[in-house]
Design a protein around this motif. Sequence first.
Motif, PDB file in Angstrom:
ATOM      1  N   LYS A 102      47.389  42.916  52.305  1.00 29.48           N
ATOM      2  CA  LYS A 102      46.991  44.071  51.489  1.00 29.48           C
ATOM      3  C   LYS A 102      46.812  43.711  50.014  1.00 29.48           C
ATOM      4  CE  LYS A 102      49.153  47.469  54.534  1.00 29.48           C
ATOM      5  NZ  LYS A 102      50.139  48.575  54.639  1.00 29.48           N
ATOM      6  N   ARG A 103      46.863  42.441  49.708  1.00 27.72           N
ATOM      7  CA  ARG A 103      46.687  42.043  48.318  1.00 27.72           C
ATOM      8  C   ARG A 103      45.242  42.262  47.855  1.00 27.72           C
ATOM      9  NH1 ARG A 103      50.608  36.669  48.135  1.00 27.72           N
ATOM     10  NH2 ARG A 103      52.544  37.869  47.930  1.00 27.72           N
ATOM     11  N   PRO A 104      45.045  42.442  46.542  1.00 23.37           N
ATOM     12  CA  PRO A 104      43.736  42.836  46.009  1.00 23.37           C
ATOM     13  C   PRO A 104      42.563  41.953  46.407  1.00 23.37           C
ATOM     14  CG  PRO A 104      45.415  43.079  44.335  1.00 23.37           C
ATOM     15  CD  PRO A 104      46.089  42.403  45.488  1.00 23.37           C
ATOM     16  N   LEU A 105      42.748  40.633  46.430  1.00 25.47           N
ATOM     17  CA  LEU A 105      41.631  39.756  46.771  1.00 25.47           C
ATOM     18  C   LEU A 105      41.241  39.884  48.239  1.00 25.47           C
ATOM     19  CD1 LEU A 105      42.390  36.479  44.783  1.00 25.47           C
ATOM     20  CD2 LEU A 105      40.743  38.261  44.271  1.00 25.47           C
ATOM     21  N   VAL A 106      42.222  40.091  49.085  1.00 27.05           N
ATOM     22  CA  VAL A 106      41.944  40.246  50.511  1.00 27.05           C
ATOM     23  C   VAL A 106      41.181  41.540  50.761  1.00 27.05           C
ATOM     24  CG1 VAL A 106      42.976  40.412  52.811  1.00 27.05           C
ATOM     25  CG2 VAL A 106      44.019  38.929  51.083  1.00 27.05           C
ATOM     26  N   ARG A 107      41.490  42.581  50.011  1.00 28.65           N
ATOM     27  CA  ARG A 107      40.852  43.889  50.192  1.00 28.65           C
ATOM     28  C   ARG A 107      39.623  44.068  49.293  1.00 28.65           C
ATOM     29  NH1 ARG A 107      45.578  48.283  49.882  1.00 28.65           N
ATOM     30  NH2 ARG A 107      43.893  49.592  50.656  1.00 28.65           N
ATOM     31  N   TYR A 108      39.204  42.993  48.636  1.00 31.09           N
ATOM     32  CA  TYR A 108      38.014  43.027  47.777  1.00 31.09           C
ATOM     33  C   TYR A 108      38.125  44.050  46.643  1.00 31.09           C
ATOM     34  CZ  TYR A 108      35.767  40.092  51.248  1.00 31.09           C
ATOM     35  OH  TYR A 108      35.469  39.058  52.104  1.00 31.09           O
ATOM     36  N   GLU A 109      39.337  44.291  46.166  1.00 34.34           N
ATOM     37  CA  GLU A 109      39.524  45.210  45.045  1.00 34.34           C
ATOM     38  C   GLU A 109      39.260  44.509  43.718  1.00 34.34           C
ATOM     39  OE1 GLU A 109      42.932  48.092  47.046  1.00 34.34           O
ATOM     40  OE2 GLU A 109      43.523  46.390  45.803  1.00 34.34           O
ATOM     41  N   VAL A 110      39.390  43.179  43.729  1.00 34.07           N
ATOM     42  CA  VAL A 110      39.127  42.370  42.538  1.00 34.07           C
ATOM     43  C   VAL A 110      38.289  41.165  42.955  1.00 34.07           C
ATOM     44  CG1 VAL A 110      40.140  40.967  40.698  1.00 34.07           C
ATOM     45  CG2 VAL A 110      41.306  43.055  41.457  1.00 34.07           C
ATOM     46  N   PRO A 111      37.174  40.891  42.286  1.00 31.98           N
ATOM     47  CA  PRO A 111      36.385  39.690  42.600  1.00 31.98           C
ATOM     48  C   PRO A 111      37.210  38.431  42.341  1.00 31.98           C
ATOM     49  CG  PRO A 111      35.106  41.228  41.289  1.00 31.98           C
ATOM     50  CD  PRO A 111      36.515  41.733  41.271  1.00 31.98           C
ATOM     51  N   ARG A 112      37.037  37.431  43.172  1.00 34.48           N
ATOM     52  CA  ARG A 112      37.805  36.199  43.060  1.00 34.48           C
ATOM     53  C   ARG A 112      37.655  35.559  41.666  1.00 34.48           C
ATOM     54  NH1 ARG A 112      39.760  32.495  46.866  1.00 34.48           N
ATOM     55  NH2 ARG A 112      39.819  30.327  46.136  1.00 34.48           N
ATOM     56  N   ARG A 113      36.421  35.513  41.165  1.00 33.45           N
ATOM     57  CA  ARG A 113      36.164  34.910  39.850  1.00 33.45           C
ATOM     58  C   ARG A 113      36.878  35.699  38.753  1.00 33.45           C
ATOM     59  NH1 ARG A 113      32.209  35.313  35.801  1.00 33.45           N
ATOM     60  NH2 ARG A 113      31.776  33.322  34.727  1.00 33.45           N
ATOM     61  N   SER A 114      36.854  37.016  38.861  1.00 34.64           N
ATOM     62  CA  SER A 114      37.524  37.859  37.864  1.00 34.64           C
ATOM     63  C   SER A 114      39.029  37.648  37.890  1.00 34.64           C
ATOM     64  CB  SER A 114      37.199  39.334  38.119  1.00 34.64           C
ATOM     65  OG  SER A 114      35.814  39.578  37.994  1.00 34.64           O
ATOM     66  N   ALA A 115      39.592  37.482  39.103  1.00 32.11           N
ATOM     67  CA  ALA A 115      41.027  37.234  39.217  1.00 32.11           C
ATOM     68  C   ALA A 115      41.397  35.904  38.582  1.00 32.11           C
ATOM     69  CB  ALA A 115      41.435  37.249  40.689  1.00 32.11           C
ATOM     70  N   LEU A 116      40.529  34.892  38.751  1.00 28.73           N
ATOM     71  CA  LEU A 116      40.770  33.579  38.151  1.00 28.73           C
ATOM     72  C   LEU A 116      40.763  33.682  36.626  1.00 28.73           C
ATOM     73  CD1 LEU A 116      41.094  30.510  38.434  1.00 28.73           C
ATOM     74  CD2 LEU A 116      38.589  30.340  38.513  1.00 28.73           C
ATOM     75  N   ILE A 117      39.774  34.359  36.083  1.00 28.56           N
ATOM     76  CA  ILE A 117      39.686  34.530  34.627  1.00 28.56           C
ATOM     77  C   ILE A 117      40.891  35.321  34.108  1.00 28.56           C
ATOM     78  CG2 ILE A 117      38.356  35.623  32.774  1.00 28.56           C
ATOM     79  CD1 ILE A 117      35.831  35.036  34.435  1.00 28.56           C
ATOM     80  N   PHE A 118      41.264  36.365  34.835  1.00 28.43           N
ATOM     81  CA  PHE A 118      42.411  37.191  34.469  1.00 28.43           C
ATOM     82  C   PHE A 118      43.685  36.357  34.415  1.00 28.43           C
ATOM     83  CE2 PHE A 118      45.923  39.964  36.136  1.00 28.43           C
ATOM     84  CZ  PHE A 118      46.056  40.765  35.014  1.00 28.43           C
TER      85      PHE A 118
END
Length: 320
Positions: free
Chosen positions: A103-119
Amino acid sequence: MTAIPESVDQTASDQTPSEQPAPEKPVRRRTVIGAYFALTKPRVIELLLVTTIPAMFLAQRGIPSPWLVIVTLVGGAMSAGSANALNCVADSDIDAVMDRTKKRPLVRYEVPRRSALIFGIALGVVSFLVLWLGANLLAASLSTAAILFYVFVYTLVLKRRTSQNIVWGGAAGCMPVVVGWAAVTGKVEWPAIVMFGVVFLWTPPHFWSLAMKYKDDYARAGVPMLPVVATTKQVSARILAYSWATVGCTMLLFPVTSWVYIALAGISGVIFLVVAQRLHNNARKGLALKPMTLFHLSNSYLTLVFVAIAVDSALTPVIG
């Protein structure tokens, strides 16, 4: 500061994040903010901060500057959040097939992978600046080193390759006490190393008891946690050994504390060992195991030990 390597959530999926369909509707702003917050794993951060403040109290031998405490906690929380977010990026494939993490955000596509990396990177940079400007360069450097260790050593190298992953990877979760000490004194002294050792030795029994319950998750994800590759008896024996080592390590702080710490650490240590011994006894006899009892107790135990450090240090002018 960085994260204590964490565990596993319910209902597995056989699909990887790239195979799962993206949501049909755009995510609302409140959901987006919550998703980025979830990337930082706030519950893990809470436990890290519980160890930071007492370390600062002991370093000060009293109550440290409130401003310094706030700066260290803010910088430390951002540092831990950075490590956790980057961990989510690196582990998004296995998170998709593990019950609790699916249920984590990346698995549910709530946050783009690239955006999560930058964050995650941005949080790490800002945390370094906050600790450097608000505390000192040593505290900032130690905290950043912990991020790098957690991401590159634990997450990318150890986690998927060895059953000892949590033993050595857990060193990153020990850094908050050293960062807190360095923030107050500008150096690292032996009591900080002892507190580091307490958290280091505590991590395996804490995490392995949880992994015993969720070992099928790890097996499905191909992560060789100890309960996946060893027998229940072997795992419980190691949990007991590390529990004894943890309690023994807490006693090394006796020279810089008083009877307040000794009493609280001693009583809570006995209770911790009794529960660890019970788990091992049940494993040897083939009886029903309740590893989550030890897991929850381990959280309370570590909290009590460090609260005892803080209380003892705060009372030093009165009793010492």
